[in-house]
Design a protein around this motif. Structure first.
Motif, mmCIF file in Angstrom:
data_model
loop_
_atom_site.group_PDB
_atom_site.id
_atom_site.type_symbol
_atom_site.label_atom_id
_atom_site.label_comp_id
_atom_site.label_asym_id
_atom_site.label_seq_id
_atom_site.Cartn_x
_atom_site.Cartn_y
_atom_site.Cartn_z
ATOM 1 N N ALA A 193 0.837 -1.213 0.000
ATOM 2 C CA ALA A 193 0.000 0.000 0.000
ATOM 3 C C ALA A 193 0.866 1.256 0.000
ATOM 4 C CB ALA A 193 -0.933 -0.017 1.207
ATOM 5 N N LYS A 194 1.951 1.224 0.785
ATOM 6 C CA LYS A 194 2.824 2.405 0.862
ATOM 7 C C LYS A 194 3.606 2.627 -0.427
ATOM 8 C CE LYS A 194 3.529 2.763 5.829
ATOM 9 N NZ LYS A 194 4.375 2.435 6.994
ATOM 10 N N ASP A 195 3.991 1.540 -1.080
ATOM 11 C CA ASP A 195 4.842 1.636 -2.273
ATOM 12 C C ASP A 195 4.070 1.904 -3.563
ATOM 13 O OD1 ASP A 195 7.036 1.139 -0.750
ATOM 14 O OD2 ASP A 195 7.402 -0.900 -1.494
ATOM 15 N N ALA A 196 2.747 1.753 -3.513
ATOM 16 C CA ALA A 196 1.953 1.822 -4.749
ATOM 17 C C ALA A 196 2.278 3.070 -5.568
ATOM 18 C CB ALA A 196 0.469 1.826 -4.399
ATOM 19 N N LYS A 197 2.285 2.896 -6.871
ATOM 20 C CA LYS A 197 2.433 4.060 -7.763
ATOM 21 C C LYS A 197 1.335 5.074 -7.425
ATOM 22 C CE LYS A 197 1.617 4.738 -12.638
ATOM 23 N NZ LYS A 197 1.487 3.975 -13.882
ATOM 24 N N LYS A 198 0.115 4.582 -7.329
ATOM 25 C CA LYS A 198 -1.026 5.352 -6.810
ATOM 26 C C LYS A 198 -1.899 4.385 -6.023
ATOM 27 C CE LYS A 198 -0.072 9.254 -8.941
ATOM 28 N NZ LYS A 198 0.381 10.429 -8.194
ATOM 29 N N LEU A 199 -2.449 4.863 -4.916
ATOM 30 C CA LEU A 199 -3.274 4.003 -4.069
ATOM 31 C C LEU A 199 -4.746 4.409 -4.187
ATOM 32 C CD1 LEU A 199 -3.288 1.722 -2.002
ATOM 33 C CD2 LEU A 199 -2.975 3.431 -0.212
ATOM 34 N N VAL A 200 -5.559 3.445 -4.600
ATOM 35 C CA VAL A 200 -6.988 3.665 -4.826
ATOM 36 C C VAL A 200 -7.773 2.917 -3.749
ATOM 37 C CG1 VAL A 200 -8.881 3.294 -6.463
ATOM 38 C CG2 VAL A 200 -6.573 3.837 -7.313
ATOM 39 N N VAL A 201 -8.664 3.629 -3.071
ATOM 40 C CA VAL A 201 -9.420 3.027 -1.975
ATOM 41 C C VAL A 201 -10.900 3.091 -2.298
ATOM 42 C CG1 VAL A 201 -10.033 3.320 0.450
ATOM 43 C CG2 VAL A 201 -7.657 3.505 -0.264
ATOM 44 N N ILE A 202 -11.596 1.977 -2.123
ATOM 45 C CA ILE A 202 -13.031 1.939 -2.406
ATOM 46 C C ILE A 202 -13.795 1.520 -1.151
ATOM 47 C CG2 ILE A 202 -14.848 1.026 -3.882
ATOM 48 C CD1 ILE A 202 -12.744 0.428 -6.011
ATOM 49 N N ASN A 203 -14.616 2.451 -0.652
ATOM 50 C CA ASN A 203 -15.514 2.170 0.471
ATOM 51 C C ASN A 203 -16.907 1.873 -0.074
ATOM 52 O OD1 ASN A 203 -13.699 3.109 2.713
ATOM 53 N ND2 ASN A 203 -13.849 5.036 1.576
ATOM 54 N N GLY A 204 -17.620 0.985 0.616
ATOM 55 C CA GLY A 204 -19.015 0.764 0.237
ATOM 56 C C GLY A 204 -19.920 1.886 0.724
ATOM 57 N N CYS A 205 -19.794 2.224 1.998
ATOM 58 C CA CYS A 205 -20.760 3.154 2.584
ATOM 59 C C CYS A 205 -20.072 4.199 3.457
ATOM 60 C CB CYS A 205 -21.795 2.374 3.405
ATOM 61 S SG CYS A 205 -21.130 1.731 4.952
ATOM 62 N N ALA A 206 -20.899 4.989 4.105
ATOM 63 C CA ALA A 206 -20.408 6.128 4.881
ATOM 64 C C ALA A 206 -19.521 5.722 6.056
ATOM 65 C CB ALA A 206 -21.593 6.937 5.385
ATOM 66 N N LEU A 207 -19.521 4.475 6.455
ATOM 67 C CA LEU A 207 -18.614 4.055 7.536
ATOM 68 C C LEU A 207 -17.152 4.063 7.080
ATOM 69 C CD1 LEU A 207 -20.556 1.193 9.363
ATOM 70 C CD2 LEU A 207 -20.269 3.569 10.031
ATOM 71 N N LYS A 208 -16.952 3.976 5.777
ATOM 72 C CA LYS A 208 -15.617 4.138 5.166
ATOM 73 C C LYS A 208 -14.542 3.267 5.823
ATOM 74 C CE LYS A 208 -16.858 8.630 3.417
ATOM 75 N NZ LYS A 208 -16.515 9.882 2.854
ATOM 76 N N CYS A 209 -14.856 1.993 5.933
ATOM 77 C CA CYS A 209 -13.935 1.063 6.609
ATOM 78 C C CYS A 209 -12.567 0.999 5.925
ATOM 79 C CB CYS A 209 -14.559 -0.325 6.667
ATOM 80 S SG CYS A 209 -16.092 -0.351 7.613
ATOM 81 N N ALA A 210 -12.551 0.987 4.608
ATOM 82 C CA ALA A 210 -11.261 0.888 3.907
ATOM 83 C C ALA A 210 -10.406 2.119 4.205
ATOM 84 C CB ALA A 210 -11.504 0.737 2.398
ATOM 85 N N SER A 211 -11.025 3.302 4.136
ATOM 86 C CA SER A 211 -10.277 4.537 4.438
ATOM 87 C C SER A 211 -9.785 4.523 5.880
ATOM 88 C CB SER A 211 -11.173 5.762 4.221
ATOM 89 O OG SER A 211 -11.433 5.942 2.858
ATOM 90 N N ASN A 212 -10.630 4.053 6.791
ATOM 91 C CA ASN A 212 -10.247 4.039 8.210
ATOM 92 C C ASN A 212 -9.068 3.095 8.473
ATOM 93 O OD1 ASN A 212 -12.159 5.904 8.926
ATOM 94 N ND2 ASN A 212 -13.728 4.379 9.381
ATOM 95 N N ILE A 213 -9.050 1.969 7.807
ATOM 96 C CA ILE A 213 -7.927 1.025 7.964
ATOM 97 C C ILE A 213 -6.620 1.711 7.542
ATOM 98 C CG2 ILE A 213 -6.882 -1.058 6.953
ATOM 99 C CD1 ILE A 213 -9.805 -2.206 6.914
#
Ligand code: SF4
Length: 134
Positions: free
Chosen positions: A68-88
């Motif tokens: 995740a840190k090394d990615a050329k670009k990091l794309v995050v997809i959350n399903g809903c307003a809880l935004k679990c992926a972003s929070n992780i």
């Protein structure tokens, strides 16, 4: 599908610097599944995107945190307003380059694994266009 017909993906641990790494929450709801399907579409789009294991980042796997840190670009997809992926990612101190939250795009969160293919197609195309501008 027979094993010989499998699509072999780039090795995300070895090639993350060259890849748009996509982390989707894969939530057990309509919007979570739309997000996962978009991650799959991006991965198979032949544009250098590759979904990776968000659960492993959450579990603090050193290999996956590094991806995740090394990615050329990091794309995050959350399903809903809880935004679990972003929070992780926030908990790991990693800042994504692009964040998408499916429920903010007019798609209701419903207790189903079903989704509309047209929604997936439309959003995946928009993300691909957006990624070109990053
Ligand atoms: S962001 Fe929403 S859909 Fe995704 S895992 Fe969290 S609660 Fe489920």
């Amino acid at each position: 599908m027979a094993k010989e017909d499998w699509t072999i993906l780039p090795h995300c641990a070895k090639e993350s610097k060259e890849l748009y790494i996509v982390l989707a929450c894969d939530g057990a709801s309509s919007v979570g599944q739309v997000g996962n399907e978009i991650a799959k579409k991006l991965t198979l789009s032949n544009t250098g995107a590759r979904m990776c294991c968000l659960a492993a980042v959450a579990a603090n796997s050193p290999t996956h945190v590094k991806i995740a840190k090394d990615a050329k670009k990091l794309v995050v997809i959350n399903g809903c307003a809880l935004k679990c992926a972003s929070n992780i990612l926030e908990q790991r101190g990693i800042k994504p380059d692009y964040v998408l939250t499916i429920s903010e795009l007019g798609i209701p969160k419903a207790p189903t694994l079903d989704f509309d293919d047209e929604d997936v197609e439309k959003i995946a195309l928009k993300v691909l266009e957006d990624l070109k501008k990053l």
